[in-house]
Enzyme design. Structure first.
Site, PDB file in Angstrom:
ATOM      1  N   ARG A 164       0.850  -1.189   0.000  1.00  0.00           N
ATOM      2  CA  ARG A 164       0.000   0.000   0.000  1.00  0.00           C
ATOM      3  C   ARG A 164       0.887   1.240   0.000  1.00  0.00           C
ATOM      4  O   ARG A 164       1.762   1.369   0.857  1.00  0.00           O
ATOM      5  CB  ARG A 164      -0.912  -0.007   1.228  1.00  0.00           C
ATOM      6  N   HIS A 174      -3.177  10.916   1.104  1.00  0.00           N
ATOM      7  CA  HIS A 174      -2.616  10.700   2.446  1.00  0.00           C
ATOM      8  C   HIS A 174      -2.041  12.049   2.919  1.00  0.00           C
ATOM      9  O   HIS A 174      -0.841  12.199   3.117  1.00  0.00           O
ATOM     10  CB  HIS A 174      -1.570   9.588   2.411  1.00  0.00           C
ATOM     11  N   GLU A 195      -7.586   8.337   6.681  1.00  0.00           N
ATOM     12  CA  GLU A 195      -7.786   8.921   8.004  1.00  0.00           C
ATOM     13  C   GLU A 195      -8.268  10.365   7.961  1.00  0.00           C
ATOM     14  O   GLU A 195      -7.679  11.254   8.577  1.00  0.00           O
ATOM     15  CB  GLU A 195      -6.500   8.833   8.844  1.00  0.00           C
ATOM     16  N   ASN A 239      -7.317   1.381   9.867  1.00  0.00           N
ATOM     17  CA  ASN A 239      -6.023   1.690  10.481  1.00  0.00           C
ATOM     18  C   ASN A 239      -6.212   1.548  11.980  1.00  0.00           C
ATOM     19  O   ASN A 239      -6.962   2.316  12.600  1.00  0.00           O
ATOM     20  CB  ASN A 239      -5.576   3.122  10.160  1.00  0.00           C
ATOM     21  N   TYR A 298      -4.402   1.123  15.749  1.00  0.00           N
ATOM     22  CA  TYR A 298      -3.212   1.176  16.608  1.00  0.00           C
ATOM     23  C   TYR A 298      -3.543   0.907  18.071  1.00  0.00           C
ATOM     24  O   TYR A 298      -2.787   0.277  18.771  1.00  0.00           O
ATOM     25  CB  TYR A 298      -2.504   2.526  16.469  1.00  0.00           C
ATOM     26  N   GLU A 336      -3.489  -0.347   7.972  1.00  0.00           N
ATOM     27  CA  GLU A 336      -2.349  -0.027   8.836  1.00  0.00           C
ATOM     28  C   GLU A 336      -2.509  -0.729  10.176  1.00  0.00           C
ATOM     29  O   GLU A 336      -3.606  -0.745  10.741  1.00  0.00           O
ATOM     30  CB  GLU A 336      -2.231   1.482   9.118  1.00  0.00           C
TER      31      GLU A 336
HETATM   32  C1  BG6 Z   1      -1.607   6.953  10.848  1.00  0.00           C
HETATM   33  C2  BG6 Z   1      -1.143   7.501   9.543  1.00  0.00           C
HETATM   34  O1  BG6 Z   1      -2.113   8.012  11.579  1.00  0.00           O
HETATM   35  O2  BG6 Z   1      -0.721   6.354  11.704  1.00  0.00           O
HETATM   36  C3  BG6 Z   1       0.321   7.260   9.248  1.00  0.00           C
HETATM   37  O3  BG6 Z   1      -1.957   7.117   8.479  1.00  0.00           O
HETATM   38  C4  BG6 Z   1       1.109   7.391  10.522  1.00  0.00           C
HETATM   39  O4  BG6 Z   1       0.704   8.142   8.240  1.00  0.00           O
HETATM   40  C5  BG6 Z   1       0.669   6.277  11.449  1.00  0.00           C
HETATM   41  O5  BG6 Z   1       2.509   7.381  10.367  1.00  0.00           O
HETATM   42  C6  BG6 Z   1       1.376   6.267  12.781  1.00  0.00           C
HETATM   43  O6  BG6 Z   1       1.221   7.486  13.419  1.00  0.00           O
HETATM   44  P1  BG6 Z   1       2.473   8.300  13.951  1.00  0.00           P
HETATM   45  O7  BG6 Z   1       1.925   9.586  14.426  1.00  0.00           O
HETATM   46  O8  BG6 Z   1       3.085   7.483  15.034  1.00  0.00           O
HETATM   47  O9  BG6 Z   1       3.393   8.443  12.772  1.00  0.00           O
END
Ligand code: BG6
Length: 478
Positions: free
Chosen positions: A80, A124, A170, A299, A301, A378
């Site tokens: 991607r 992006h 995002e 995405n 995290y 992501e």
């Molecule tokens: C997402 C984005 O917010 O998370 C990425 O799409 C980004 O571009 C990734 O790098 C991780 O966030 P960060 O703030 O730790 O770089």
């Protein structure tokens, strides 16, 4: 829900990794590229960690062949990447820059030659500065036509070879930073303008999808959403309400609009009472409803845990951009919710909760509410890495993170989620927008830091060899 035996990853599962143009390409003013809002923003003092910028980034523009060779060695079946809008349309519209278009031709062809499926992100975050100056970027309705024309250019040029597309990356996170937290360009803190810009971005997203139906009828397209599933801090009804508010205002506002073309009613009523709701013109909601995506790009995290926030409570706060653990303050919207640490979860050095079960919950919530396939666009761990003697990087913490999140994916598949693939963030190390180069995500270490580009050497981390084995086993050996 406990499964006695787990379903395997499907044979056509996309084993991917991801990047974004500004974070890897560099070559910010080369071969006719125009400036993006980020090229300008990073030059303002104090905006980014130690003034870091993407002028060179990891020089992917000049090292693309080497990077694709590493992807092939790893066995990726998907990559991607995003196209930089001002690289192909330096003024945002009008005359196209053939050298920029040709770069992505070469990248796509190199991927296909290795059997790697290209997953192309249209946007992006690198809005052409020319359009920001002219009509305020996402704040001007003219962007709907300009974004549509830009997308049509790419659909016509690459649609014969690229079948999986991501529209906006995002929108929720980017525009929250841009219009509420003042941490992304144009760095404003104004809720009325935030919702107005989002409404226009939704319409631009819908326009792109409508054009896609005509120009790439055999392709699939969806937005990527930064989804942080909400948890209530306790079973106190006030915390449940805070959790409910957070889901409405931080998640459903985007997901319901993308997938159903309607805003969550309770959130809309709250904003209308305050005069902060977007102006909805005749035809807008019909246009949104007519552009249902083929899949949801996820995405993921971390999860966020919420508690009650009184009318005089805390407002939105900047996130930790230094890697100094424990420096993230509680953040919220007075009267709606505020975040609170989840004592059940470990965190990274940037205070992001590590929660594989949260990924399973995210996948299940998306599936039950929207009944669409999901592509994880992501997921990964940003951490300090150490380059050791003999060019080794022992990132066991990243392997552990990814292994547990992939295990959660398999649980979700067994729950009935239609999961198309997993794009780890990121392939090589990248520029983390606000956190510089020290917050590393890649399977491939890049030898540079905030200010010194060094030799930009690529070094395979331990996680590179681990992911190669995972892919080779079709996910049987995590
Ligand atoms: C997402 C984005 O917010 O998370 C990425 O799409 C980004 O571009 C990734 O790098 C991780 O966030 P960060 O703030 O730790 O770089």
């Amino acid at each position: 829900m406990h499964h006695v035996s787990l379903r395997p990853f499907p044979d056509n599962f996309l084993w991917g990794a991801a990047s974004a143009a500004y974070q890897v390409e560099g070559a910010f003013d080369i071969d006719g590229k125009g400036l993006s809002v980020w090229d300008v923003f990073v030059r303002e003092p104090g905006r980014t960690f130690q003034g870091s910028n993407g002028d060179v980034a990891v020089d992917h523009y000049h090292r693309m062949e080497e990077d694709v060779a590493l992807m092939a060695e790893m066995g990726l079946t998907a990559y991607r990447f995003s196209v930089s809008w001002p690289r192909v349309l330096p003024q945002g519209r009008g005359a196209a820059n053939e050298a920029g278009l040709a770069f992505y031709d070469r990248l796509i062809d190199a991927l296909l030659a290795q059997g790697i499926e290209p997953v192309l992100t249209l946007y992006h975050w690198d809005m052409p500065q020319a359009l920001q100056d002219e009509y305020g970027g996402w704040e001007g309705r003219r962007v709907i036509d300009d974004f549509g024309d830009y997308c049509a250019l790419l659909f016509r040029r690459y649609g014969d070879r690229v079948k999986t597309w991501v529209s906006l990356n995002e929108q929720n996170y980017n525009l929250s930073n841009a219009y509420l937290l003042a941490t992304h360009p144009p760095a404003l803190a104004d809720r009325k303008r935030f919702y107005a810009a989002n409404h226009i971005a939704f319409l631009a997203n819908a326009r792109a999808i409508q054009l896609f139906r005509q120009l790439v009828p055999d392709g699939r397209i969806g937005p990527s959403f930064a989804y942080s599933p909400a948890y209530p801090a306790s079973c106190a009804p006030a915390d449940l309400l805070a959790f409910d508010n957070a889901e409405e205002f931080t998640n459903h506002w985007w997901l319901d609009t993308y997938c159903y073309g309607r805003y969550p009613q309770v959130a809309l009523a709250w904003l209308r009472q305050r005069g902060e709701a977007p102006d909805i013109l005749p035809g807008d909601m019909a246009a949104l409803a007519a552009a249902k995506p083929d899949f949801i790009g996820l995405n993921y995290y971390y999860t966020l845990t919420y508690t009650d926030n009184p009318p005089d409570g805390v407002g939105l706060q900047r996130i930790n951009t230094t890697g100094q653990k424990g420096s993230t303050p509680s953040s919220g919207v007075p009267g709606l919710y505020r975040t609170t640490p989840n004592p059940q979860l470990e965190t990274s050095n940037w205070d992001w909760a590590i929660d594989p079960t949260g990924l399973r919950i995210a996948l299940r919530r998306l599936t039950s509410r929207y009944a669409l396939p999901v592509l994880i666009t992501e997921n990964g761990l940003g951490e300090f890495d150490r380059l050791e003697d003999g060019d080794q990087v022992h990132d066991a913490y990243r392997i552990d993170y990814l292994r547990r999140h992939l295990a959660a994916c398999q649980e979700a598949i067994s729950d009935g989620v239609a999961l198309m693939g997993f794009c780890a963030w990121s392939f090589t190390d990248i520029l983390s927008w606000l956190n510089g180069y020290q917050k590393r995500y890649g399977f491939v270490y890049v030898n540079r830091d905030e200010t010194d580009v060094r030799d930009l050497r690529r070094v395979r981390k331990d996680s590179f060899f681990w992911y190669r084995r995972v892919i080779a086993s079709g996910g049987r050996e995590l």
